[in-house]
Design an enzyme around this catalytic site. Sequence first.
Site, PDB file in Angstrom:
ATOM      1  NE  ARG A 174      -8.544   3.537   3.582  1.00 34.45           N
ATOM      2  CZ  ARG A 174      -8.140   2.519   4.339  1.00 34.45           C
ATOM      3  NH1 ARG A 174      -6.919   2.513   4.868  1.00 34.45           N
ATOM      4  NH2 ARG A 174      -8.923   1.491   4.534  1.00 34.45           N
ATOM      5  CG  ASP A 203      -7.733   0.837   1.253  1.00 35.63           C
ATOM      6  OD1 ASP A 203      -8.931   0.506   1.290  1.00 35.63           O
ATOM      7  OD2 ASP A 203      -6.889   0.396   2.049  1.00 35.63           O
ATOM      8  CG  HIS A 278      -9.237  -2.785   1.780  1.00 42.24           C
ATOM      9  ND1 HIS A 278      -9.500  -1.726   2.606  1.00 42.24           N
ATOM     10  CD2 HIS A 278      -9.158  -3.872   2.573  1.00 42.24           C
ATOM     11  CE1 HIS A 278      -9.576  -2.157   3.868  1.00 42.24           C
ATOM     12  NE2 HIS A 278      -9.374  -3.458   3.874  1.00 42.24           N
ATOM     13  CD  GLU A 354      -9.802  -4.521   7.639  1.00 45.66           C
ATOM     14  OE1 GLU A 354     -10.135  -4.256   8.782  1.00 45.66           O
ATOM     15  OE2 GLU A 354      -9.404  -3.650   6.832  1.00 45.66           O
ATOM     16  CE1 TYR A 445      -1.446  -2.505  12.135  1.00 45.72           C
ATOM     17  CE2 TYR A 445      -3.717  -1.758  11.951  1.00 45.72           C
ATOM     18  CZ  TYR A 445      -2.677  -2.552  11.515  1.00 45.72           C
ATOM     19  OH  TYR A 445      -2.867  -3.403  10.457  1.00 45.72           O
ATOM     20  CG  ASP A 447      -4.451   3.866  12.729  1.00 46.95           C
ATOM     21  OD1 ASP A 447      -3.675   3.009  13.210  1.00 46.95           O
ATOM     22  OD2 ASP A 447      -5.551   3.565  12.221  1.00 46.95           O
ATOM     23  CD1 TRP A 496      -3.551   1.195   9.854  1.00 43.42           C
ATOM     24  CD2 TRP A 496      -3.835   1.116   7.641  1.00 43.42           C
ATOM     25  NE1 TRP A 496      -3.151  -0.053   9.421  1.00 43.42           N
ATOM     26  CE2 TRP A 496      -3.319  -0.131   8.069  1.00 43.42           C
ATOM     27  CE3 TRP A 496      -4.093   1.295   6.285  1.00 43.42           C
ATOM     28  CZ2 TRP A 496      -3.049  -1.175   7.188  1.00 43.42           C
ATOM     29  CZ3 TRP A 496      -3.835   0.258   5.405  1.00 43.42           C
ATOM     30  CH2 TRP A 496      -3.318  -0.964   5.860  1.00 43.42           C
ATOM     31  CD  GLU A 498      -8.694   4.561   7.748  1.00 46.36           C
ATOM     32  OE1 GLU A 498      -7.557   4.774   8.237  1.00 46.36           O
ATOM     33  OE2 GLU A 498      -9.097   3.417   7.451  1.00 46.36           O
TER      34      GLU A 498
END
Length: 638
Positions: A174, A203, A278, A354, A445, A447, A496, A498
């Site tokens: 990302r 990804d 992904h 996912e 997590y 993020d 992560w 993003e």
Amino acid sequence: MTRGFLTFVFALFLGLNVLIAQHTIIPHPVNVETVEGSVTVESEIGLVLDQENELISTMLDNFSSELKPLGIEMSSGGGAESTAATLLRITLKEEDSVKLGKEGYELHLAKGVINLEAIEPAGVFNGLQTFRQLLPQTRVADEEGNKEPIVLEGMRIVDYPRFGWRGLMLDVSRHFFTVEEVKDYIDQMSKYKFNVFHWHLTDDEGWRVEIKAFPRLTEVGAWRVERHGRFGSQRPYPKKNEKATYGGFYTQEEVKDVIAYAAERNVTIIPEIDVPGHSMALLAAYPELSTRKELKFVNPGSKFANWFDDGTFEMTIENTLDPSNPAVYAFLDMIFGEIAGLFPSDYIHMGGDECYHGYWERDEKVQAFMKENGIKDSHELQSYFVKRVEKIISDKGKKMIGWDEILEGGLADGAAVMSWRGMQGGIEAARSQHEVVMTPKEFVYLDYTQGDYSVENKIYDDLSLEKAYSFDPMPNPNLFVDIDPELILGGQGNLWTEVIPSLQYAYYMTYPRAFAISESLWSPLAAKDFKNFLSRTEVHFDRFDQSGRSIAKTIYEPEVIIKMEGKKMMCTIKTSFEDIEVKYTIDNTYPVGTGKKYTETFEVPPGDLKLRAQSYRDGEPIGRMLIIDRKDLEARVK
Ligand code: ACM
């Protein structure tokens, strides 16, 4: 500020007449006792090694460079006795009488000698990290250039980890992080005894590792058009003929360099190639491996899916490999072959998370393939894909690990599961005899938002330091009697990226929650105490600051809780520290040190006003001021 540093407060250990040092070590060691004598460190530490060991010598060279800024030289006597006044004596022992295992160590400081004993070099490394934490981060010289001697109380530490897998994951897709940045991240985590760096290399937003057989993966897949601002619907898609200039990748030589760097720090790198979902960056380079074979672009963070309230989603851009295409498996065989040759780790991560099945369900060829092979639905098809990938990876002498979705439809024996959607996937996996790494999003997590929304990035969930500290990868043995604890390898924090465009912000989001995770993974459950952890954490804030890496101190800031009592809006304010008080205003003025102190829940009256709240310690502001307008207060009603 050196608050709490080296201030050893002694308490009588119940009945036993042993003195316990109040230390600031993170993660908390298994056992710390104070003993007679002390060690004074001036400008030289003489090294005494009981045997030649190449890895230990490298670790000591690195350690020696770290001590240089403190004005401490390590003089190496090899096997010979050193003449220095302070000695660091390192012994590799054969007999493991106190369960040190591979990574444990004993550190004994007394009478001018620092004795570090371990069974293996990994234990020596961890012992050195503890010793480093006993020394200050910086040491200032007086006008003549002399530095005060550092006096360390006598102590004996016996220490070993609770879990063998203590990881952090960094998503470099990302946002791309350079080799130097990745090394720095690994260096910092190793100081807190993390031993697995999970490198999320691929990804939708970028393919980051050179694969010699498929150069387009990095020629095309590593680059996207430059966009700024939040990921999602506001980010425009690439324009026609727009040049993809943002990104980067690691050559195989660079990867080897990072692997060696990590190994010197007792860190194993687990590479992740995320398939079959992904995969937009891969498909931008090789669109023929999808069902539609349409030309894709590397996603610059633009919208790619519609999300529904029940947590499901629909991909508006195909990012899945075609599981019915034999070329996909031949392609993956080559990729995993190169990855297996490059990374010495036992495990290779294949993602598996996912994965949207819609393009498979709408594709005639895929449907015919399923019929031919007796595959009844898309979950079974994903399981078919995962099993084939498992075979590819295990044929290369590696173990496959994947996110917990790989359990769906049945999993090949020997595959390990990384449980991210909660603990449940891990529990199920362990019940069916798979190894498990626990990374439940609600605890690890990194993020997720870690403070008040008025001063922090709001994303889809929150994770406080206290919640991260409550993480225990081991399912409660009283409730889950059927689980073999040996199958729970450990746990990991996941970053992560993003919303994380820089290394500086990666640190801000990782720490201090990674301190909490490291303690959850290393320290005995009985040693865990959040208040005590917080006081140690403050010392490590200083360490990070002094090293030029600032981390989040949201823990100093007030926690604002809004509830309605009938029509009245009531506000409660909490703090994590007993010695912090909060000054607040609700009349559009600013809180000051002599202003109104929060003592109890109060009513926020109607009107166009903002709540302003500021923490104070010893009369000085600490942390940032929260400024929350009425609309935002209303949105917080619980
Ligand atoms: C994940 O967070 N998709 C593993």
